[in-house]
Design a protein around this motif. Structure first.
Motif, short mmCIF file in Angstrom:
data_model
loop_
_atom_site.label_atom_id
_atom_site.label_comp_id
_atom_site.label_asym_id
_atom_site.label_seq_id
_atom_site.Cartn_x
_atom_site.Cartn_y
_atom_site.Cartn_z
N ASN A 1 82.86 -94.41 26.13
CA ASN A 1 82.30 -95.59 25.48
C ASN A 1 81.88 -96.63 26.50
O ASN A 1 82.45 -96.71 27.59
CB ASN A 1 83.35 -96.21 24.54
CG ASN A 1 83.80 -95.22 23.50
OD1 ASN A 1 83.04 -94.77 22.67
ND2 ASN A 1 85.08 -94.84 23.56
N SER B 1 80.69 -100.82 26.61
CA SER B 1 80.46 -102.09 25.91
C SER B 1 79.76 -103.05 26.85
O SER B 1 79.93 -102.97 28.08
CB SER B 1 81.78 -102.68 25.42
OG SER B 1 82.65 -102.91 26.51
N ARG C 1 69.13 -95.59 17.53
CA ARG C 1 70.55 -95.56 17.18
C ARG C 1 71.24 -94.32 17.73
O ARG C 1 72.46 -94.34 17.97
CB ARG C 1 70.73 -95.59 15.66
CG ARG C 1 70.33 -96.92 15.06
CD ARG C 1 71.22 -98.05 15.56
NE ARG C 1 70.66 -99.36 15.24
CZ ARG C 1 70.04 -100.13 16.15
NH1 ARG C 1 69.89 -99.71 17.40
NH2 ARG C 1 69.57 -101.30 15.80
N GLU C 2 70.49 -93.25 17.93
CA GLU C 2 71.11 -92.02 18.39
C GLU C 2 70.06 -91.17 19.09
O GLU C 2 68.90 -91.14 18.69
CB GLU C 2 71.68 -91.26 17.19
CG GLU C 2 72.49 -90.03 17.53
CD GLU C 2 73.21 -89.46 16.31
OE1 GLU C 2 73.84 -90.24 15.58
OE2 GLU C 2 73.12 -88.25 16.11
N THR D 1 74.93 -92.63 21.26
CA THR D 1 74.71 -93.56 20.16
C THR D 1 74.67 -94.98 20.71
O THR D 1 75.23 -95.27 21.77
CB THR D 1 75.82 -93.45 19.10
OG1 THR D 1 77.07 -93.80 19.72
CG2 THR D 1 75.90 -92.06 18.52
N ASP E 1 74.98 -99.03 19.22
CA ASP E 1 75.21 -99.99 18.14
C ASP E 1 75.00 -101.38 18.72
O ASP E 1 75.88 -101.93 19.36
CB ASP E 1 76.63 -99.82 17.58
CG ASP E 1 76.88 -100.68 16.36
OD1 ASP E 1 76.20 -101.72 16.19
OD2 ASP E 1 77.76 -100.33 15.56
N THR E 2 73.81 -101.91 18.50
CA THR E 2 73.50 -103.21 19.11
C THR E 2 74.28 -104.35 18.45
O THR E 2 74.51 -105.37 19.09
CB THR E 2 72.00 -103.49 19.05
OG1 THR E 2 71.54 -103.33 17.70
CG2 THR E 2 71.23 -102.56 19.95
N SER E 3 74.70 -104.16 17.21
CA SER E 3 75.47 -105.22 16.55
C SER E 3 76.86 -105.34 17.18
O SER E 3 77.42 -106.42 17.28
CB SER E 3 75.60 -104.94 15.06
OG SER E 3 76.37 -103.78 14.82
N LYS E 4 77.38 -104.21 17.64
CA LYS E 4 78.68 -104.22 18.31
C LYS E 4 78.54 -104.24 19.82
O LYS E 4 79.55 -104.27 20.53
CB LYS E 4 79.49 -102.98 17.90
CG LYS E 4 79.89 -102.96 16.44
CD LYS E 4 80.71 -101.74 16.12
CE LYS E 4 81.10 -101.74 14.64
NZ LYS E 4 81.85 -100.51 14.27
N SER F 1 77.65 -101.86 21.87
CA SER F 1 78.38 -100.72 22.41
C SER F 1 77.55 -99.46 22.31
O SER F 1 76.66 -99.33 21.46
CB SER F 1 79.72 -100.54 21.69
OG SER F 1 79.50 -100.14 20.36
N SER F 2 77.88 -98.52 23.19
CA SER F 2 77.23 -97.22 23.20
C SER F 2 78.29 -96.17 23.49
O SER F 2 79.32 -96.47 24.11
CB SER F 2 76.16 -97.18 24.30
OG SER F 2 75.60 -95.89 24.43
#
Lengths: 109, 114
Positions: free
Chosen positions: A22, A24, A54-55, A64, A66-69, A71-72
């Motif tokens: 992961n 961030s 997104r993926e 993946t 997730d721009t709202s979080k 994180s990838s």
């Protein structure tokens, strides 16, 4: 700082298992890259994922975003001993990449 | 497949000496970069270069460092007076454009300053 931070810092799995790493980050991004580095060697580009994606898949790799979080994640399926390496995410600024500290993956045969 | 090349692969130098690290970027790329990685640490941006000018540089890239594109193919990093803490792996990278394009990295030059 835009710096990407990977977790875990180190991961040890058996051959055939899946490995998930992961990343961030703190600010908005244009895109995010994942690179692999074998010990003492150069950086090999794995996947670029853009901020509106997104993926993405490439062979046994799945990334993946997730721009709202902010994180990838990088998933390596059916891992092999040859996947043993350090994996870095890199946040793209205008002229530079900002690299995280990396995840050291060890795949045991 | 085109790739970025770097020479030498290893260089050992005495503190205070000048070193020049050489890179041949991918031929149709317009943007060039240098990064370094101190052993066991993360990769750090040094400088980016476009149209014969520095586009951006980090605080690491002080007056001891300079970059040049002396001809149509080479891209060099010069360290004028090396210090022990300059010991690191130095990576050159290039990209077609900036902002949204992949940077392709060379294999690196391992510099050891004694």
């Amino acid at each position: 700082s835009q710096q990407g931070e990977e977790d875990p810092q180190a991961l040890s799995i058996q051959e055939g298992e899946n490995a998930t790493m992961n990343c961030s980050y703190k600010t908005s991004i244009n895109n995010l890259q994942w690179y692999r580095q074998n010990s003492g060697r150069g950086l090999v580009h794995l996947i670029l994922i853009r901020s509106n994606e997104r993926e993405k898949h490439s062979g046994r790799l799945r990334v993946t975003l997730d721009t709202s979080k902010k994180s990838s994640s990088l998933l390596i399926t059916a891992s092999r001993a040859a996947d043993t390496a350090s994996y870095f995410c890199a946040i793209q600024g205008t002229y530079k990449y900002i690299f995280g500290t990396g995840t050291r993956l060890k795949v045991l045969a | 497949e085109p790739e970025v090349t770097q020479t030498p692969s290893h260089q050992v130098t005495q503190m205070g000496q000048e070193v020049i690290l050489r890179c041949v970027p991918i031929s149709n790329h317009l943007y060039f970069y240098w990064y370094r990685q101190i052993l066991g640490q993360k990769v750090e941006f040094l400088v980016s270069f476009y149209n014969n000018e520095i586009s951006e540089k980090s605080e690491i890239f002080d007056d001891q460092f300079s970059v040049e594109r002396p001809d149509g193919s080479n891209f060099t990093l010069k360290i004028r007076s090396t210090k022990l803490e300059d010991s690191a792996m130095y990576f050159c990278a290039s990209s077609e454009a900036t902002g949204r394009e992949t940077q392709y990295f060379g294999p690196g030059t391992r510099l050891l300053v004694l």
